[in-house]
Scaffold this motif. Structure first.
Motif, PDB file in Angstrom:
ATOM      1  N   GLU A 180      12.133   8.269   1.492  1.00  0.00           N
ATOM      2  CA  GLU A 180      11.063   8.233   2.489  1.00  0.00           C
ATOM      3  C   GLU A 180      10.052   7.144   2.169  1.00  0.00           C
ATOM      4  N   GLU A 181       9.691   7.037   0.890  1.00  0.00           N
ATOM      5  CA  GLU A 181       8.750   5.991   0.477  1.00  0.00           C
ATOM      6  C   GLU A 181       9.367   4.611   0.646  1.00  0.00           C
ATOM      7  N   LEU A 182      10.662   4.491   0.406  1.00  0.00           N
ATOM      8  CA  LEU A 182      11.356   3.209   0.572  1.00  0.00           C
ATOM      9  C   LEU A 182      11.258   2.741   2.023  1.00  0.00           C
ATOM     10  N   GLU A 183      11.471   3.635   2.953  1.00  0.00           N
ATOM     11  CA  GLU A 183      11.342   3.289   4.371  1.00  0.00           C
ATOM     12  C   GLU A 183       9.922   2.839   4.709  1.00  0.00           C
ATOM     13  N   GLN A 184       8.944   3.604   4.249  1.00  0.00           N
ATOM     14  CA  GLN A 184       7.550   3.297   4.564  1.00  0.00           C
ATOM     15  C   GLN A 184       7.154   1.916   4.045  1.00  0.00           C
ATOM     16  N   ILE A 185       7.475   1.642   2.793  1.00  0.00           N
ATOM     17  CA  ILE A 185       7.089   0.365   2.191  1.00  0.00           C
ATOM     18  C   ILE A 185       7.883  -0.781   2.807  1.00  0.00           C
ATOM     19  N   ALA A 186       9.150  -0.557   3.090  1.00  0.00           N
ATOM     20  CA  ALA A 186       9.958  -1.605   3.725  1.00  0.00           C
ATOM     21  C   ALA A 186       9.333  -2.044   5.040  1.00  0.00           C
ATOM     22  N   HIS A 187       8.892  -1.092   5.841  1.00  0.00           N
ATOM     23  CA  HIS A 187       8.344  -1.432   7.148  1.00  0.00           C
ATOM     24  C   HIS A 187       6.948  -2.047   7.046  1.00  0.00           C
ATOM     25  N   GLN A 188       6.252  -1.784   5.938  1.00  0.00           N
ATOM     26  CA  GLN A 188       4.993  -2.495   5.697  1.00  0.00           C
ATOM     27  C   GLN A 188       5.244  -3.955   5.348  1.00  0.00           C
ATOM     28  N   GLY A 194       7.217 -11.059  18.182  1.00  0.00           N
ATOM     29  CA  GLY A 194       7.751 -10.574  19.445  1.00  0.00           C
ATOM     30  C   GLY A 194       8.742  -9.461  19.171  1.00  0.00           C
ATOM     31  N   GLU A 195       9.963  -9.638  19.658  1.00  0.00           N
ATOM     32  CA  GLU A 195      11.010  -8.638  19.442  1.00  0.00           C
ATOM     33  C   GLU A 195      11.912  -8.997  18.269  1.00  0.00           C
ATOM     34  N   SER A 196      11.616 -10.120  17.602  1.00  0.00           N
ATOM     35  CA  SER A 196      12.474 -10.589  16.515  1.00  0.00           C
ATOM     36  C   SER A 196      11.811 -10.391  15.158  1.00  0.00           C
ATOM     37  N   PHE A 197      12.638 -10.072  14.175  1.00  0.00           N
ATOM     38  CA  PHE A 197      12.155  -9.945  12.809  1.00  0.00           C
ATOM     39  C   PHE A 197      12.233 -11.295  12.107  1.00  0.00           C
ATOM     40  N   LYS A 198      11.103 -11.772  11.642  1.00  0.00           N
ATOM     41  CA  LYS A 198      11.071 -12.989  10.847  1.00  0.00           C
ATOM     42  C   LYS A 198      11.400 -12.668   9.393  1.00  0.00           C
ATOM     43  N   ARG A 199      10.992 -11.488   8.969  1.00  0.00           N
ATOM     44  CA  ARG A 199      11.301 -11.039   7.608  1.00  0.00           C
ATOM     45  C   ARG A 199      11.605  -9.546   7.655  1.00  0.00           C
ATOM     46  N   ILE A 200      12.590  -9.145   6.865  1.00  0.00           N
ATOM     47  CA  ILE A 200      12.958  -7.735   6.754  1.00  0.00           C
ATOM     48  C   ILE A 200      12.505  -7.216   5.399  1.00  0.00           C
ATOM     49  N   GLY A 201      11.802  -6.085   5.432  1.00  0.00           N
ATOM     50  CA  GLY A 201      11.309  -5.522   4.179  1.00  0.00           C
ATOM     51  C   GLY A 201      12.431  -5.078   3.273  1.00  0.00           C
ATOM     52  N   PHE A 202      13.434  -4.421   3.864  1.00  0.00           N
ATOM     53  CA  PHE A 202      14.574  -3.941   3.081  1.00  0.00           C
ATOM     54  C   PHE A 202      15.647  -3.450   4.040  1.00  0.00           C
ATOM     55  N   TYR A 203      16.896  -3.719   3.669  1.00  0.00           N
ATOM     56  CA  TYR A 203      18.018  -3.118   4.374  1.00  0.00           C
ATOM     57  C   TYR A 203      19.007  -2.628   3.320  1.00  0.00           C
ATOM     58  N   PRO A 204      19.393  -1.356   3.335  1.00  0.00           N
ATOM     59  CA  PRO A 204      20.116  -0.776   2.201  1.00  0.00           C
ATOM     60  C   PRO A 204      21.549  -1.248   1.999  1.00  0.00           C
ATOM     61  N   LEU A 205      22.170  -1.826   3.030  1.00  0.00           N
ATOM     62  CA  LEU A 205      23.586  -2.165   2.906  1.00  0.00           C
ATOM     63  C   LEU A 205      23.855  -3.647   2.677  1.00  0.00           C
ATOM     64  N   TRP A 206      22.854  -4.371   2.235  1.00  0.00           N
ATOM     65  CA  TRP A 206      23.114  -5.743   1.810  1.00  0.00           C
ATOM     66  C   TRP A 206      23.344  -5.738   0.305  1.00  0.00           C
ATOM     67  N   ASN A 207      24.558  -6.079  -0.072  1.00  0.00           N
ATOM     68  CA  ASN A 207      25.011  -6.217  -1.458  1.00  0.00           C
ATOM     69  C   ASN A 207      25.454  -4.938  -2.138  1.00  0.00           C
ATOM     70  N   ILE A 208      24.973  -3.783  -1.745  1.00  0.00           N
ATOM     71  CA  ILE A 208      25.546  -2.566  -2.301  1.00  0.00           C
ATOM     72  C   ILE A 208      26.040  -1.709  -1.146  1.00  0.00           C
ATOM     73  N   GLY A 209      27.073  -0.925  -1.405  1.00  0.00           N
ATOM     74  CA  GLY A 209      27.729  -0.222  -0.329  1.00  0.00           C
ATOM     75  C   GLY A 209      27.228   1.187  -0.105  1.00  0.00           C
ATOM     76  N   SER A 210      27.707   1.771   0.968  1.00  0.00           N
ATOM     77  CA  SER A 210      27.317   3.135   1.317  1.00  0.00           C
ATOM     78  C   SER A 210      27.763   4.138   0.269  1.00  0.00           C
ATOM     79  N   GLU A 211      28.822   3.805  -0.491  1.00  0.00           N
ATOM     80  CA  GLU A 211      29.274   4.724  -1.531  1.00  0.00           C
ATOM     81  C   GLU A 211      28.232   4.900  -2.630  1.00  0.00           C
ATOM     82  N   VAL A 212      27.426   3.839  -2.873  1.00  0.00           N
ATOM     83  CA  VAL A 212      26.369   3.941  -3.883  1.00  0.00           C
ATOM     84  C   VAL A 212      25.262   4.867  -3.399  1.00  0.00           C
ATOM     85  N   TRP A 213      24.852   4.695  -2.140  1.00  0.00           N
ATOM     86  CA  TRP A 213      23.814   5.570  -1.588  1.00  0.00           C
ATOM     87  C   TRP A 213      24.315   7.009  -1.468  1.00  0.00           C
TER      88      TRP A 213
END
Length: 440
Positions: A180-188, A194-213
């Motif tokens: 929950e804290e990871l989501e909150q801080i990522a979005h900060q 506009g409707e486009s993201f210039k920077r992403i705080g965090f996305y969990p599936l870049w470089n590690i897979g769903s099996e790790v989560w």
């Protein structure tokens, strides 16, 4: 005309016999150990480290070993990643294997069962296992034998950009400890135009897979538990994929795909180029940052957050072991070199150059407490000391060596096709159960 044709066929047949005889002689010669001019037996050591710090330190260690004894000379043989194990399998089947090889630590037991590697237990001192992390030592055992020695491992962590954290009025004390804290801080840390993201705080599936989560959420249990019971369709794994789908929906598939298309190495690395503020990766990604990031680029590391405050922050590690393939002629001498390579001194040298998590825990402790590294570089080994107990190694079960394809097929249906996680994991569970039954 018929006579001429017969002569041509005879010449062709004789050429084939000659070629076959040459191949047989070549294999026969390959089985003979070569020696140096001063009488040392030459042993081939195969690995996939072809360049960079790892290749350099391996050669230094080989040179050191060659200079400190007069029985053998270790010859380093580079084999490209992806080719090395296919070539080794073919060479072993032909009776001409390398003497020592770097192998995937999670499949040691499979090769042992298939009689592709040598049981080294008769050469191993009784207390040697105490030098290694228990979960790594477990991977090299099969039935009553020891079929290799652990060499290195890794750990999945999250790197963060200190400057971007400050700009968002966040302190290191604010680093997330739960999902929950990871989501909150990522979005900060997100930056949107506009409707486009210039920077992403965090996305969990870049470089590690769903099996790790999945194992992070499910008390450190992967698709199989330690008793090889199938644990794919569990409530916490279903919740994991619902959580991952939530991230995907928030950023949008187009944003994620477009960002991935721009990923590169060096300065175009998405973390270095500040397209991402927090980046999950293998802990030895630190090496890439040291080589490619600008001098003023400040970053830190924190462990994967726990699912909730009452859970542990489980993570995953892979790694490699050193083995002697079946049919190698000089097992004792090969083992002696392996023992040298996993010794505390050799592992310290390797770790100090690669920032890998070494299998020898004493080496990691020494790198943290000694003076081989700067205080900044010790961040890796502090993380290892604090979190390795929660690092899960996942040996491939002998009952279902090819099960991952079945699981990944259903994961793709969740993340790409939008299939309901519970329905998909139920299907994956059933498919793997059928596979295990077929292999009984």
């Amino acid at each position: 005309m018929r006579k001429l044709k017969n002569i041509k066929w005879m010449l062709f047949f004789m050429a084939c016999i000659s070629l076959l005889t040459g191949c047989l002689n070549q294999n026969k010669d390959a089985n003979k150990s070569s020696t140096t001019t001063d009488g040392k037996t030459v042993l081939e050591f195969w690995s996939f480290w072809g360049a960079g710090p790892r290749r350099e330190v391996v050669q230094e260690l080989i040179d050191e070993y060659n200079s400190t004894q007069d029985k053998v000379e270790i010859k380093y043989v580079y084999q490209p990643w992806g080719d090395i194990w296919t070539k080794a399998l073919s060479a072993t089947a032909a009776g001409t294997p390398p003497d020592i090889i770097v192998q995937d630590i999670n499949t040691v037991a499979q090769r042992a069962e298939a009689e592709q590697s040598v049981d080294l237990s008769q050469y191993i001192e009784e207390d040697l296992e105490k030098e290694f992390y228990p979960q790594l030592w477990d991977t090299v055992q099969y039935e009553e034998g020891i079929y290799g020695l652990p060499f290195n491992t890794d750990m999945q962590v999250i790197f963060y950009n200190k400057k971007l954290l400050e700009e968002a009025n966040l302190q290191e004390a604010d680093l997330p400890k739960t999902w929950e804290e990871l989501e909150q801080i990522a979005h900060q840390l997100d930056v949107k135009e506009g409707e486009s993201f210039k920077r992403i705080g965090f996305y969990p599936l870049w470089n590690i897979g769903s099996e790790v989560w999945s194992l992070n959420a499910d008390n450190g249990i992967s698709w199989f538990d330690e008793n090889e019971a199938i644990k794919i369709n569990t409530p916490k794994k279903v919740e994991t994929f619902e959580w991952l789908k939530k991230w995907q929906k928030y950023y949008g598939k187009d944003t994620i795909n477009n960002m991935e298309a721009d990923f590169g190495d060096g300065m175009s690395d998405p973390f270095i180029s500040e397209k991402i503020a927090m980046y999950a990766n293998n802990i030895n990604y630190y090496t890439s940052l040291k080589e490619n990031a600008p001098e003023d680029f400040e970053f830190g590391i924190f462990p994967l957050p726990a699912k909730t405050a009452s859970d542990k922050n489980w993570t995953w590690g892979g790694g490699f072991a050193l083995e002697v393939p079946k049919g190698a002629k000089h097992v004792q001498e090969s083992y002696d070199f392996i023992k040298f390579m996993v010794s505390q001194e050799a592992q310290e040298k390797y770790g100090a150059n690669s920032y890998d998590v070494m299998a020898n825990r004493l080496a990691n402790e020494s790198l943290l407490e000694g003076d081989m590294l700067s205080e900044e570089d010790k961040i890796i080994y502090q993380m290892v000391q604090d979190n390795f107990d929660q690092t899960v190694i996942t040996p491939t079960p002998l009952s279902a060596p090819d099960y991952l394809n079945l699981v990944k097929e259903e994961i793709d249906r969740i993340m790409i096709d939008g299939k309901d996680p519970q329905e998909a994991l139920k299907k994956a569970q059933e498919s793997v159960e059928n596979l295990v039954q077929q292999n009984e």
